[in-house]
Design a protein around this motif. Structure first.
Motif, short mmCIF file in Angstrom:
data_model
loop_
_atom_site.label_atom_id
_atom_site.label_comp_id
_atom_site.label_asym_id
_atom_site.label_seq_id
_atom_site.Cartn_x
_atom_site.Cartn_y
_atom_site.Cartn_z
N ALA A 117 -37.84 -5.41 -27.86
CA ALA A 117 -37.83 -4.11 -27.19
C ALA A 117 -38.00 -4.25 -25.69
CB ALA A 117 -38.92 -3.22 -27.77
N LEU A 118 -38.84 -5.23 -25.27
CA LEU A 118 -39.04 -5.43 -23.84
C LEU A 118 -37.77 -5.91 -23.17
CD1 LEU A 118 -40.70 -5.71 -21.28
CD2 LEU A 118 -41.40 -7.97 -22.06
N CYS A 119 -37.09 -6.88 -23.80
CA CYS A 119 -35.85 -7.40 -23.24
C CYS A 119 -34.82 -6.29 -23.13
CB CYS A 119 -35.32 -8.52 -24.13
SG CYS A 119 -33.71 -9.15 -23.64
N GLY A 120 -34.70 -5.48 -24.17
CA GLY A 120 -33.77 -4.38 -24.12
C GLY A 120 -34.12 -3.38 -23.05
N ALA A 121 -35.43 -3.11 -22.86
CA ALA A 121 -35.84 -2.12 -21.87
C ALA A 121 -35.50 -2.57 -20.46
CB ALA A 121 -37.34 -1.85 -22.00
N SER A 122 -35.77 -3.84 -20.13
CA SER A 122 -35.48 -4.31 -18.77
C SER A 122 -33.98 -4.33 -18.51
CB SER A 122 -36.08 -5.71 -18.58
OG SER A 122 -35.45 -6.63 -19.47
N LEU A 123 -33.21 -4.72 -19.48
CA LEU A 123 -31.76 -4.74 -19.32
C LEU A 123 -31.22 -3.32 -19.24
CD1 LEU A 123 -29.28 -6.48 -19.10
CD2 LEU A 123 -29.14 -6.54 -21.59
N ALA A 124 -31.80 -2.41 -20.00
CA ALA A 124 -31.35 -1.01 -19.94
C ALA A 124 -31.59 -0.41 -18.57
CB ALA A 124 -32.08 -0.19 -21.01
N GLN A 125 -32.69 -0.81 -17.93
CA GLN A 125 -32.96 -0.31 -16.58
C GLN A 125 -31.88 -0.77 -15.60
OE1 GLN A 125 -36.87 -1.62 -15.63
NE2 GLN A 125 -37.89 -0.16 -16.98
N LYS A 126 -31.37 -1.99 -15.79
CA LYS A 126 -30.32 -2.48 -14.91
C LYS A 126 -29.02 -1.73 -15.11
CE LYS A 126 -32.14 -7.21 -14.76
NZ LYS A 126 -31.85 -8.63 -15.04
N LEU A 127 -28.81 -1.19 -16.31
CA LEU A 127 -27.57 -0.49 -16.62
C LEU A 127 -27.64 0.99 -16.32
CD1 LEU A 127 -26.71 -2.24 -19.99
CD2 LEU A 127 -25.63 -2.62 -17.78
N GLU A 128 -28.82 1.49 -15.92
CA GLU A 128 -28.96 2.91 -15.62
C GLU A 128 -28.41 3.20 -14.22
OE1 GLU A 128 -33.03 3.86 -16.04
OE2 GLU A 128 -33.01 3.90 -18.23
N GLY A 129 -28.15 4.47 -13.99
CA GLY A 129 -27.69 4.90 -12.67
C GLY A 129 -26.19 4.71 -12.51
N LYS A 130 -25.80 3.95 -11.49
CA LYS A 130 -24.39 3.74 -11.18
C LYS A 130 -23.72 2.94 -12.29
CE LYS A 130 -24.74 3.76 -6.11
NZ LYS A 130 -24.48 2.97 -4.88
N PRO A 131 -22.42 3.18 -12.52
CA PRO A 131 -21.68 2.33 -13.45
C PRO A 131 -21.67 0.89 -12.97
CG PRO A 131 -20.44 4.33 -12.96
CD PRO A 131 -21.60 4.31 -12.01
N LEU A 132 -21.51 -0.02 -13.91
CA LEU A 132 -21.54 -1.43 -13.57
C LEU A 132 -20.43 -1.80 -12.60
CD1 LEU A 132 -23.13 -3.97 -14.27
CD2 LEU A 132 -21.49 -4.42 -16.12
N ALA A 133 -19.26 -1.17 -12.75
CA ALA A 133 -18.14 -1.47 -11.85
C ALA A 133 -18.46 -1.08 -10.41
CB ALA A 133 -16.88 -0.73 -12.33
N GLU A 134 -19.20 0.00 -10.22
CA GLU A 134 -19.56 0.43 -8.87
C GLU A 134 -20.70 -0.42 -8.31
OE1 GLU A 134 -19.55 2.50 -5.35
OE2 GLU A 134 -18.10 2.57 -6.98
N ARG A 135 -21.64 -0.80 -9.17
CA ARG A 135 -22.79 -1.58 -8.69
C ARG A 135 -22.39 -2.98 -8.26
NH1 ARG A 135 -27.86 -1.47 -12.58
NH2 ARG A 135 -27.49 0.72 -12.12
N LEU A 136 -21.39 -3.55 -8.92
CA LEU A 136 -20.98 -4.93 -8.62
C LEU A 136 -19.82 -5.00 -7.64
CD1 LEU A 136 -21.19 -6.57 -12.17
CD2 LEU A 136 -22.87 -6.62 -10.34
N ARG A 137 -19.52 -3.91 -6.97
CA ARG A 137 -18.40 -3.92 -6.03
C ARG A 137 -18.71 -4.89 -4.89
NH1 ARG A 137 -14.48 -0.24 -5.76
NH2 ARG A 137 -15.64 1.36 -6.86
#
Length: 568
Positions: A117-137
Motif C-alpha cells: 500500500a505504501l509503494c502504491g501510495a507514493s507512486l500514485a502521488q507522482k501520477l496525480e495532477g498533470k498528465p504524465l505526457a505534460e509532466r515529462l515534456r
C-alpha cells in the motif's frame, strides 16, 4: 486535579483564549458573530495575520499578560498542554490528518508504514495532477527525442535554434510527434535570451486576442527593442480571414510566428502566410524513440523494468528507492508492446502507461516476485495485458477529413491498379478501421471499375454497384467483407484504360477546338415536325438494322471526319 483541568483546556482559533472544552463551541460562535477582533471583554485582540510557528511547549492560562504569551499559533482546537497531548489525542486524529502526515513523511524521504500500500501510495502521488505526457515534456533540445531528420546535429533548424535566430515556422506533423514540445523548448530558450514568448490556441482564441498580442508586440519592439514569438497551436482552426491578420506583422518582423498543425498546411493555411514561414515536417516517432521516451517515464516514476527471465532486484533499471521491499515492476515486453501500439504518438503511449499503472494500483492485485536473497515478497507487476487494456486498442492514425483520408484512398486505388491484392486489402482495412464511411469507399470502387478495368472485364462495374448496394443495406461492420470481396476481385481483374483514355481524348479535342463547334450533320438530326423535315433534318439517314451489309455513313462532323480517339 490541576493537571486534569489543564488537559481539558482548549484554545480558541479566533481569539486564542483558552477555555474549558465544554464551553469552546458556544464561545467560538460568539467570536465568529462578533466580527474581526471583537471578542469577549478581557481577551486580547489577535493579529489579523497570526504568525504560524511551532506550538508552545507550555499551556497559556487565562489572565496571563500579552507580553508573556508565546508566538501566535493558528491551530484549530489546539490542546492546552501544547505538544503534550492527552493519551487519546492520537486516536482522535482524523483520517485527513493521517494522510497529510503520511504525505509529509513521504516528501521527506521517510516511511509512514510498510507493505504494498505504501509503494502504491507514493507512486500514485507522482501520477496525480498533470498528465504524465505534460509532466515529462522536455525543456532542452538535448532531452528532445526523435525527429533526427530535421533536428539532428548539424541540421539547419537546430543551428538556428541554438543561435536563438528563430524564423517563422509552421510545424506540421501527426498528433504526439513533438510539435508542442518543440515550441515549449523554444519558449524556454527565448525567455533566457530576453525574447517574449506568447502562446495562443486557435481552438479558443479570437481575432481580438491576436490583435492584442500584436499590439503589445509593437509596443515592446518600439520601446524596448524586444522581440516577440507568437505560438499558435492548432493554427488550422483559424479561418482564412483570421490567418490574414498575421500577414503584415510577420512580413515586417513585429512577431515571429510559430504555428502547429496536424493538417496539411497546403490545404489549411493561406498561401500568402505559407510563403512567409518555413514549413517543418515532423514525422511520427519511431519505435526506438518511443521506447526511449517510455523508459525515461518509468525511471521518473521509480518503476522497475524486468527483462525476460529477470528477477526483481534493487539494482534493476529504474529501481525505486522509496520502496525497494515492495516494488512496482513492469515487464520489458510490455514497454515494447506499448511502443509499437501507440503508432508513434508519444502522448498516447505515456497516457497508456499512466492508465495501466494507475489501474494496477487501484485494483491492488499483486503478483509474487522472486527476491534474489532467498526471501519472497508481494509486489505489483504490470504485464503486457495490462498495457493493452490501458491503451484499449491499437492507435490508428486516420483523419476522415484530412490528408490521411486522401493518402489512403490513393494507396488503395494504386494497389488495385497494380494487381496487389494484399496491399489492396491492407489499405482498405486502414480506412475502415480508422472510421471511414464504407459508402465512400464503395463509390470509389464504382469509379475504378470503369476507369481502370473497363471493357477488359465488363462485369467489374456490376460487382462495384452490387457492393455499394450491399454496404447501403447492412452497414458496418458486416459490409466490410463485401468491400473486401470487391477489392480483391478488382485487384485480380484484367485492366484496360482504353475507354478512359478515349474519353479523355474527346475532352481534349473539345477544349482545344478554336472557333464555334461544328454543327450536327443534317442526316443525324431529329425531325419531329414537318418544318424540320422540310429543312432537311434527318434526310439521307440510313437505319442500320434494315441493312444486311454494313452501312457506309458518316457520324462525325465534316471537320472531324476520320478522327480516331482511341489512338494517341
Amino acid at each position: 486535579m490541576e493537571v486534569a483541568e489543564e488537559e481539558q483546556l482548549v484554545r480558541c482559533p479566533v481569539c486564542l483564549r483558552e477555555l474549558p472544552g465544554a464551553h469552546i463551541n458556544s464561545h467560538l460562535d460568539s467570536c465568529l458573530q462578533a466580527g474581526e477582533g471583537e471578542v469577549d471583554p478581557g481577551s486580547s485582540t489577535p493579529c489579523k495575520r497570526p504568525r504560524i510557528t511551532a506550538a508552545p511547549s507550555g499551556s497559556q492560562v487565562e489572565g496571563q499578560p500579552d507580553e508573556a504569551r508565546p508566538a501566535t499559533v493558528l491551530s484549530f482546537f489546539h490542546k492546552g498542554r501544547g505538544a503534550g497531548q492527552s493519551p487519546g489525542a492520537a486516536g482522535r486524529r482524523s483520517g485527513a490528518g493521517r494522510e497529510e502526515a503520511a504525505a509529509v513523511k513521504l516528501e521527506d524521504g521517510g516511511s509512514a508504514g510498510s507493505g504494498p500500500a505504501l509503494c502504491g501510495a507514493s507512486l500514485a502521488q507522482k501520477l496525480e495532477g498533470k498528465p504524465l505526457a505534460e509532466r515529462l515534456r522536455p525543456d532542452t533540445l538535448g532531452e528532445y527525442v526523435g525527429q533526427e531528420r530535421v533536428l539532428g546535429a548539424q541540421t539547419l533548424l537546430r543551428s538556428l535554434l541554438e543561435s536563438h535566430e528563430i524564423p517563422s515556422l509552421i510545424l506540421w506533423g501527426p498528433p504526439g510527434c513533438g510539435k508542442t514540445t518543440l515550441a515549449h523548448i523554444i519558449a524556454n530558450s527565448s525567455k533566457k535570451n530576453g525574447t517574449r514568448f506568447v502562446t495562443l490556441s486557435a481552438t479558443s482564441a479570437k481575432t481580438n486576442d491576436v490583435r492584442d498580442v500584436i499590439s503589445q508586440a509593437q509596443n515592446e519592439k518600439r520601446l524596448f527593442k524586444r522581440k516577440t514569438i507568437l505560438f499558435i497551436d492548432e493554427i488550422h482552426r483559424f479561418n482564412k480571414s483570421q490567418q490574414d491578420t498575421f500577414l503584415p506583422h510577420v512580413e515586417c518582423g513585429t512577431v515571429t510566428l510559430i504555428g502547429a498543425t496536424t493538417e496539411n498546411p497546403s490545404f489549411q493555411v493561406n498561401a500568402a502566410l505559407l510563403s512567409r514561414c518555413r514549413v517543418i515536417v515532423l514525422e511520427k516517432l519511431s519505435v526506438e524513440a518511443m521506447e526511449a521516451i517510455l523508459m525515461r517515464a518509468v525511471r521518473s516514476l521509480g518503476v522497475q523494468v524486468l527483462g525476460q527471465g529477470d528477477q526483481h532486484s534493487s539494482s534493476a533499471t529504474g529501481s525505486s528507492s522509496e520502496s525497494s521491499e515492495f516494488p512496482v515492476c513492469i515487464e520489458e515486453k510490455a514497454l515494447k508492446t506499448l511502443a509499437y501500439l501507440c503508432d508513434g504518438d508519444a502522448r498516447t503511449g505515456l497516457n497508456g502507461l499512466q492508465l495501466a499503472v494507475q489501474a494496477r494500483l487501484a485494483v491492488g492485485k499483486t503478483t509474487p516476485l522472486n527476491i534474489p536473497k532467498g526471501g519472497s515478497a508481494d509486489g505489483i507487476l504490470i504485464t503486457e495485458e495490462h498495457v493493452k487494456e490501458g491503451l484499449q486498442r491499437s492507435h490508428i492514425l486516420y483523419d476522415r477529413a484530412g490528408e490521411e483520408h486522401y493518402n489512403c484512398i490513393s494507396a488503395l486505388h494504386k494497389s488495385m491498379r497494380g494487381s496487389d491484392e494484399n496491399a489492396s486489402l491492407y489499405w482498405l482495412a486502414r480506412m475502415l478501421e480508422g472510421g471511414e464511411d464504407p459508402l465512400y469507399v464503395a463509390r470509389r470502387l464504382v469509379r475504378f471499375a470503369s476507369e481502370d478495368i473497363g471493357l477488359a472485364d465488363p462485369l467489374a462495374l456490376t460487382q462495384a454497384v452490387a457492393a455499394y448496394q450491399g454496404c447501403h443495406f447492412i452497414g458496418m461492420p458486416e459490409c466490410e467483407v463485401i468491400l473486401a470481396q470487391c477489392v480483391v476481385y478488382f485487384a485480380r481483374a484484367p485492366k484496360s484504360i482504353e475507354v478512359y483514355k478515349a474519353y479523355s481524348n474527346v475532352k481534349e479535342c473539345l477544349r482545344m477546338h478554336t472557333g464555334p463547334l461544328p454543327p450536327v450533320p443534317l442526316h443525324l438530326r431529329n425531325a419531329p415536325t414537318t418544318l424540320m423535315k422540310n429543312l432537311g433534318y434527318g434526310k439521307g439517314y440510313k437505319y442500320n438494322p434494315m441493312y444486311k451489309e454494313p452501312v457506309e455513313q458518316d457520324y462525325l462532323p465534316e471537320e472531324l471526319k476520320g478522327t480516331d480517339f482511341f489512338k494517341e
